[in-house]
Design an enzyme around this catalytic site. Structure first.
Site, PDB file in Angstrom:
ATOM      1  N   LEU A   1      49.198  38.114  34.449  1.00 54.13           N
ATOM      2  CA  LEU A   1      48.543  36.808  34.496  1.00 54.13           C
ATOM      3  C   LEU A   1      49.531  35.654  34.614  1.00 54.13           C
ATOM      4  CD1 LEU A   1      45.851  37.444  31.731  1.00 54.13           C
ATOM      5  CD2 LEU A   1      45.677  37.814  34.203  1.00 54.13           C
TER       6      LEU A   1
ATOM      7  N   GLN B   1      38.029  36.117  50.041  1.00 56.76           N
ATOM      8  CA  GLN B   1      37.450  36.923  48.957  1.00 56.76           C
ATOM      9  C   GLN B   1      36.302  36.159  48.292  1.00 56.76           C
ATOM     10  OE1 GLN B   1      39.722  39.340  45.960  1.00 56.76           O
ATOM     11  NE2 GLN B   1      39.446  37.517  44.724  1.00 56.76           N
TER      12      GLN B   1
ATOM     13  N   LYS C   1      42.423  30.273  45.984  1.00 56.50           N
ATOM     14  CA  LYS C   1      43.616  30.931  46.527  1.00 56.50           C
ATOM     15  C   LYS C   1      43.251  32.086  47.463  1.00 56.50           C
ATOM     16  CE  LYS C   1      47.861  32.872  46.483  1.00 56.50           C
ATOM     17  NZ  LYS C   1      47.582  34.275  46.444  1.00 56.50           N
TER      18      LYS C   1
ATOM     19  N   GLY D   1      47.439  30.279  37.193  1.00 54.34           N
ATOM     20  CA  GLY D   1      46.247  30.290  38.045  1.00 54.34           C
ATOM     21  C   GLY D   1      45.101  31.042  37.385  1.00 54.34           C
ATOM     22  N   HIS D   2      45.385  32.250  36.911  1.00 55.41           N
ATOM     23  CA  HIS D   2      44.363  33.031  36.198  1.00 55.41           C
ATOM     24  C   HIS D   2      43.871  32.268  34.970  1.00 55.41           C
ATOM     25  CE1 HIS D   2      46.876  36.486  37.919  1.00 55.41           C
ATOM     26  NE2 HIS D   2      45.692  36.724  38.424  1.00 55.41           N
TER      27      HIS D   2
HETATM   28  P1  AMP Z   1      44.199  38.628  41.100  1.00 55.94           P
HETATM   29  O1  AMP Z   1      44.675  39.026  39.742  1.00 55.94           O
HETATM   30  O2  AMP Z   1      45.302  38.268  42.050  1.00 55.94           O
HETATM   31  O3  AMP Z   1      43.186  39.571  41.674  1.00 55.94           O
HETATM   32  O4  AMP Z   1      43.424  37.245  40.894  1.00 55.94           O
HETATM   33  C1  AMP Z   1      42.335  37.166  39.989  1.00 55.94           C
HETATM   34  C2  AMP Z   1      41.604  35.871  40.238  1.00 55.94           C
HETATM   35  O5  AMP Z   1      42.496  34.766  40.043  1.00 55.94           O
HETATM   36  C3  AMP Z   1      41.076  35.745  41.679  1.00 55.94           C
HETATM   37  O6  AMP Z   1      39.791  35.132  41.663  1.00 55.94           O
HETATM   38  C4  AMP Z   1      42.099  34.874  42.332  1.00 55.94           C
HETATM   39  O7  AMP Z   1      41.600  34.138  43.430  1.00 55.94           O
HETATM   40  C5  AMP Z   1      42.482  33.941  41.188  1.00 55.94           C
HETATM   41  N1  AMP Z   1      43.792  33.356  41.418  1.00 55.94           N
HETATM   42  C6  AMP Z   1      44.945  33.997  41.761  1.00 55.94           C
HETATM   43  N2  AMP Z   1      45.944  33.123  41.936  1.00 55.94           N
HETATM   44  C7  AMP Z   1      45.419  31.883  41.720  1.00 55.94           C
HETATM   45  C8  AMP Z   1      45.940  30.555  41.755  1.00 55.94           C
HETATM   46  N3  AMP Z   1      47.213  30.316  42.060  1.00 55.94           N
HETATM   47  N4  AMP Z   1      45.109  29.538  41.457  1.00 55.94           N
HETATM   48  C9  AMP Z   1      43.819  29.774  41.154  1.00 55.94           C
HETATM   49  N5  AMP Z   1      43.255  30.988  41.106  1.00 55.94           N
HETATM   50  C10 AMP Z   1      44.038  32.033  41.382  1.00 55.94           C
END
Ligand code: AMP
Length: 277
Positions: free
Chosen positions: A30, A150, A146, A33-34
Site C-alpha cells: 500500500l 479498470q 489512476k 494512493g490506496h
Molecule cells: P492496486 O493495488 O494497484 O490494484 O490498486 C488498488 C486500487 O487503488 C485501485 O482502485 C487503483 O486504481 C487505486 N490506486 C492505485 N494507485 C493509485 C493512486 N496513485 N491514486 C489513487 N488511487 C490509486
C-alpha cells in the site's frame, strides 16, 4: 481491525457489521494512493473493508505475478490507524478453488488500451471484483482514477449485472514531482525513477494545448509522444486521446476525453492518465 482469510471467516465478520460498508479492493504493498481511497471510504461509510489479494488471473504469462511486491505486515500497520474494520486477505485457493470455471467478462470496453496490451487482464479483474462484491456486499466501492479503464470497465459491470452498490472513483495521488503513485514504482532504479516524471510532463503538455483551445486529438497524441521522446529511458507502448465513456480514439474532442498512456521505463511498465473536460 479484524483480519480474515477464509470465506467462512469473512462472512461471519461481514454479518457483524451493521450499517453502510465501503469496500476498497487492493493488491497490497500500500501507498498514499490506496490510503486516500480508504480515508474516503471511512468518511462516507460506517464501516470499511479492505481486500488485499494479488489476483493471479489478471496477470499475463509474461507479467510480474511472482515478483509483485508484497509486505503484509506493513500494509496492516498502515491500515490500522485509519479505522478499517475488516481486512480480507484470501489465498488464491480461497478465490479459485480446484475446479473453478466461472468468469465475468465485459465486452467492447475491454478491447482498446490496456485490454489490447494485456489480453485476459480485465477478465481476471472483473471476475475477482465481482466475487469481492458478492462476498462483502458493500454499499459503496472505491477505485482509483489512476486505473481509468479498470474503473470504466467495473462501472459497466456494476450497471450490467445490477450490483446494488455505488462506485466511487477517487483522484490519482501523485509524488511531489508528479509521478503517479504505484506499487510498481518500487521496481524503478534511481535513473528510471527520475525519468519516470516524463509521463506526467507529457500529459501536462497535452493538457496545456487543450486548455489553449486545441481540440484535434492527433495533435494531443503527437504532443504526448514528442515529450516522451525527450526521455531516452522511456519506451512508449501506447498513447491515447479517447472518448471518456467509450474509450474509442477520437479525431476531434467535443466532450469529456481521456488522455492515457503506457510506457516502459526499463523493464517496468507504467501507466498514467488525465481527464479533459
Ligand atoms: P492496486 O493495488 O494497484 O490494484 O490498486 C488498488 C486500487 O487503488 C485501485 O482502485 C487503483 O486504481 C487505486 N490506486 C492505485 N494507485 C493509485 C493512486 N496513485 N491514486 C489513487 N488511487 C490509486
Amino acid at each position: 481491525m479484524n483480519t480474515v482469510s477464509s470465506l467462512f471467516d469473512l462472512r461471519a465478520a461481514r454479518l457483524s457489521l451493521n450499517g453502510t460498508v465501503g469496500l476498497v479492493p487492493t493488491m497490497g504493498y500500500l501507498h498514499e494512493g490506496h490510503l486516500s481511497l480508504v480515508s474516503r471510504a471511512k468518511a462516507e461509510n460506517k464501516h470499511v473493508i479492505v481486500t488485499i489479494f494479488v489476483n493471479p488471473t489478471q496477470f499475463g504469462a509474461n507479467e510480474d505475478l511472482s515478483k509483485y511486491p508484497r509486505d503484509l505486515e506493513r500494509d496492516l500497520s498502515l491500515l490500522r490507524p485509519l479505522g478499517v474494520d475488516l481486512v480480507w486477505m484470501p489465498t488464491a485457493e480461497v478465490m479459485y478453488p480446484s475446479g473453478y470455471q466461472t468468469w465475468v467478462e465485459v465486452d467492447a470496453l475491454t478491447s482498446p488500451l490496456e485490454g489490447a496490451m494485456r489480453p485476459g487482464h480485465f477478465r481476471g479483474v472483473t471476475t475477482v471484483v465481482a466475487k469481492f462484491f458478492n462476498a462483502t456486499q458493500p454499499t459503496k466501492a472505491y477505485f482509483g482514477q489512476k486505473d481509468a479503464q479498470q474503473a470504466a470497465v467495473i462501472r459497466r459491470m456494476v450497471t450490467d449485472l445490477n450490483f446494488p452498490l455505488e462506485m466511487v472513483i477517487c483522484p490519482t495521488t501523485r509524488e511531489a514531482d508528479g509521478l503517479a503513485m504505484s506499487s510498481r514504482n518500487k521496481y524503478l532504479n534511481e535513473a528510471e525513477r527520475k525519468a519516470a516524471t516524463v509521463l506526467f510532463r507529457s500529459l501536462s503538455g497535452a493538457k496545456a494545448l487543450y486548455e489553449g483551445g486545441e481540440r484535434n486529438a492527433e495533435t494531443l497524441r503527437e504532443k504526448m509522444k514528442a515529450v516522451l521522446a525527450t526521455e531516452p529511458l522511456a519506451q512508449i507502448q501506447y498513447v491515447s486521446c479517447a472518448d471518456y465513456d467509450s474509450l474509442a480514439e477520437l479525431e476531434i474532442i467535443t466532450g469529456k476525453a481521456l488522455l492515457s498512456m503506457a510506457v516502459f521505463m526499463g523493464k517496468t511498465r507504467l501507466i498514467d492518465n488525465f481527464v479533459l473536460g
